[in-house]
Structures are given as structure tokens and as C-alpha cells.
Scaffold this motif. Structure first.
Motif, mmCIF file in Angstrom:
data_model
loop_
_atom_site.group_PDB
_atom_site.id
_atom_site.type_symbol
_atom_site.label_atom_id
_atom_site.label_comp_id
_atom_site.label_asym_id
_atom_site.label_seq_id
_atom_site.Cartn_x
_atom_site.Cartn_y
_atom_site.Cartn_z
ATOM 1 N N GLN A 63 1.013 -1.088 -0.112
ATOM 2 C CA GLN A 63 0.038 0.066 -0.034
ATOM 3 C C GLN A 63 0.752 1.382 -0.020
ATOM 4 O O GLN A 63 1.941 1.121 0.654
ATOM 5 C CB GLN A 63 -0.906 0.062 1.224
ATOM 6 C CG GLN A 63 -1.791 -1.203 1.576
ATOM 7 C CD GLN A 63 -2.892 -1.427 0.342
ATOM 8 O OE1 GLN A 63 -3.382 -0.505 0.373
ATOM 9 N NE2 GLN A 63 -3.070 -2.703 0.107
ATOM 10 N N SER A 64 0.421 2.380 -0.403
ATOM 11 C CA SER A 64 0.823 3.541 -0.594
ATOM 12 C C SER A 64 -0.092 4.344 0.693
ATOM 13 O O SER A 64 -1.138 4.707 0.240
ATOM 14 C CB SER A 64 1.110 4.136 -1.848
ATOM 15 O OG SER A 64 2.061 3.666 -2.574
ATOM 16 N N TRP A 65 0.756 5.219 1.405
ATOM 17 C CA TRP A 65 -0.476 6.008 2.366
ATOM 18 C C TRP A 65 0.325 7.223 2.458
ATOM 19 O O TRP A 65 1.412 7.523 2.140
ATOM 20 C CB TRP A 65 -0.267 5.498 3.943
ATOM 21 C CG TRP A 65 -0.674 4.003 3.829
ATOM 22 C CD1 TRP A 65 -0.525 2.987 3.421
ATOM 23 C CD2 TRP A 65 -2.114 3.972 4.607
ATOM 24 N NE1 TRP A 65 -1.253 1.765 3.847
ATOM 25 C CE2 TRP A 65 -2.287 2.576 4.488
ATOM 26 C CE3 TRP A 65 -2.930 4.607 5.120
ATOM 27 C CZ2 TRP A 65 -3.484 1.845 5.078
ATOM 28 C CZ3 TRP A 65 -4.044 4.119 5.936
ATOM 29 C CH2 TRP A 65 -4.335 2.784 5.714
ATOM 30 N N LEU A 66 -0.560 8.215 2.694
ATOM 31 C CA LEU A 66 -0.090 9.772 2.640
ATOM 32 C C LEU A 66 -0.064 10.118 4.128
ATOM 33 O O LEU A 66 -1.009 9.998 4.997
ATOM 34 C CB LEU A 66 -0.798 10.578 1.956
ATOM 35 C CG LEU A 66 -1.128 10.515 0.453
ATOM 36 C CD1 LEU A 66 -2.124 11.206 -0.030
ATOM 37 C CD2 LEU A 66 0.071 10.959 -0.039
ATOM 38 N N LEU A 67 1.117 10.663 4.892
ATOM 39 C CA LEU A 67 1.258 11.319 6.204
ATOM 40 C C LEU A 67 1.006 12.579 5.937
ATOM 41 O O LEU A 67 1.674 13.306 5.324
ATOM 42 C CB LEU A 67 2.386 10.716 6.830
ATOM 43 C CG LEU A 67 2.732 11.485 8.033
ATOM 44 C CD1 LEU A 67 2.042 10.769 9.209
ATOM 45 C CD2 LEU A 67 4.284 11.136 8.529
ATOM 46 N N THR A 68 0.129 13.264 6.998
ATOM 47 C CA THR A 68 0.015 14.639 7.018
ATOM 48 C C THR A 68 0.627 15.015 8.462
ATOM 49 O O THR A 68 -0.210 14.552 9.195
ATOM 50 C CB THR A 68 -1.401 15.089 6.701
ATOM 51 O OG1 THR A 68 -1.860 14.882 5.650
ATOM 52 C CG2 THR A 68 -1.367 16.748 6.839
ATOM 53 N N LEU A 69 1.614 15.813 8.533
ATOM 54 C CA LEU A 69 2.006 16.363 9.629
ATOM 55 C C LEU A 69 1.821 17.747 9.911
ATOM 56 O O LEU A 69 2.154 18.647 9.163
ATOM 57 C CB LEU A 69 3.652 15.996 9.883
ATOM 58 C CG LEU A 69 4.252 16.220 11.230
ATOM 59 C CD1 LEU A 69 3.585 15.112 12.286
ATOM 60 C CD2 LEU A 69 5.756 15.703 11.031
ATOM 61 N N LYS A 70 0.953 18.266 10.995
ATOM 62 C CA LYS A 70 0.840 19.552 11.283
ATOM 63 C C LYS A 70 1.046 20.047 12.893
ATOM 64 O O LYS A 70 1.410 18.931 13.650
ATOM 65 C CB LYS A 70 -0.578 19.945 11.177
ATOM 66 C CG LYS A 70 -0.997 19.825 9.560
ATOM 67 C CD LYS A 70 -2.604 20.242 9.384
ATOM 68 C CE LYS A 70 -2.736 20.196 7.944
ATOM 69 N NZ LYS A 70 -4.052 20.742 7.746
ATOM 70 N N VAL A 108 9.666 5.405 10.165
ATOM 71 C CA VAL A 108 8.446 4.508 10.122
ATOM 72 C C VAL A 108 8.798 2.936 10.837
ATOM 73 O O VAL A 108 9.729 2.505 10.256
ATOM 74 C CB VAL A 108 7.704 4.248 8.858
ATOM 75 C CG1 VAL A 108 6.437 3.119 9.053
ATOM 76 C CG2 VAL A 108 7.533 5.288 8.032
ATOM 77 N N SER A 109 7.839 2.555 11.923
ATOM 78 C CA SER A 109 8.079 1.501 12.435
ATOM 79 C C SER A 109 6.904 1.047 13.024
ATOM 80 O O SER A 109 5.652 1.667 12.791
ATOM 81 C CB SER A 109 9.125 1.400 13.758
ATOM 82 O OG SER A 109 8.697 2.279 14.690
ATOM 83 N N GLY A 110 6.791 -0.228 13.305
ATOM 84 C CA GLY A 110 5.399 -0.872 13.635
ATOM 85 C C GLY A 110 5.335 -2.196 13.887
ATOM 86 O O GLY A 110 6.455 -3.029 13.840
ATOM 87 N N GLY A 111 4.363 -2.912 13.863
ATOM 88 C CA GLY A 111 4.185 -4.273 14.063
ATOM 89 C C GLY A 111 2.613 -4.745 14.703
ATOM 90 O O GLY A 111 1.775 -3.939 14.739
#
Length: 113
Positions: free
Chosen positions: A66-73, A87-90
Motif C-alpha cells: 500500500q501507499s499511504w499519505l502522512l500529514t504532519l501539522k 516508520v516502525s510498527g508491528g
């Protein structure tokens, strides 16, 4: 005949005791009333920024990359320019990490990565 009634009453007493113990153990276990946090927008721990993400195409297909968009404000709503994104996770419930190594590939403007 009296000894049979004693055994029956003792059995019922033991059953009631076991039900009580199970009820107490169940009530004292930690329960998550709301379940896991599935929100796609969240403030950082210190409250300075808000990160939101959404799928790039709108639909999510299990088993495909998948391709995701991250918006940071900022907390005030101003876009964050030129941030270093890691990016990390699990899946903590399954005791494993991500099957791929996701990364932020480009800055798209207006706080979007």
C-alpha cells in the motif's frame, strides 16, 4: 440417607465456592473497554504535533503493498515542512514486526509526506 444429603450439600457448596472464585478472578483481570486505537489521526505524546494518515488510493487491499499519505501539522494547524520521518510498527498481539520496511519517500507540500 443423611450421609447422601451431606455429600450433595458439600458438592453444591464446593461448586458455589468455585463459581465465586472464577467470578472474582474474572472481575479483577484488566479489560480493554474500547479495544485497540484504530484512529488515523493522533497528537504526539508531548502535544506539539498532529499526525494523520490515509491510503493514497482510498481503498485498502489486504495482502498487497500500500501507499499511504502522512500529514504532519503543528498543534495550531500549521503544516510541518521538511520533517525527518521514520516508520516502525508491528502487531504486538502477534509478537512480530512489519513484514516490509516502510519509508517516507517524498515531501508533497502542505505537511504531506
Amino acid at each position: 440417607m443423611a450421609s447422601i444429603w451431606r455429600y450433595i450439600l458439600a458438592g453444591l457448596g464446593l461448586a458455589a465456592l468455585l463459581v465465586g472464585i472464577v467470578a472474582v478472578v474474572y472481575q479483577t483481570l484488566p479489560h480493554s473497554a474500547s479495544g485497540p486505537d484504530l484512529s488515523r489521526s493522533k497528537k504526539t505524546a508531548n502535544g506539539l504535533f498532529v499526525a494523520s494518515f490515509e491510503p493514497e488510493r482510498g481503498d485498502i487491499r489486504q495482502g498487497e503493498l500500500q501507499s499511504w499519505l502522512l500529514t504532519l501539522k503543528t498543534a495550531a494547524g500549521a503544516p510541518v515542512e521538511g520533517a525527518a520521518i521514520t516508520v516502525s510498527g508491528g502487531m504486538p498481539q502477534h509478537n512480530h514486526g512489519l513484514p516490509t520496511s516502510p519509508q517516507a519517500t517524498d515531501y508533497l507540500g502542505e505537511g504531506r509526506y
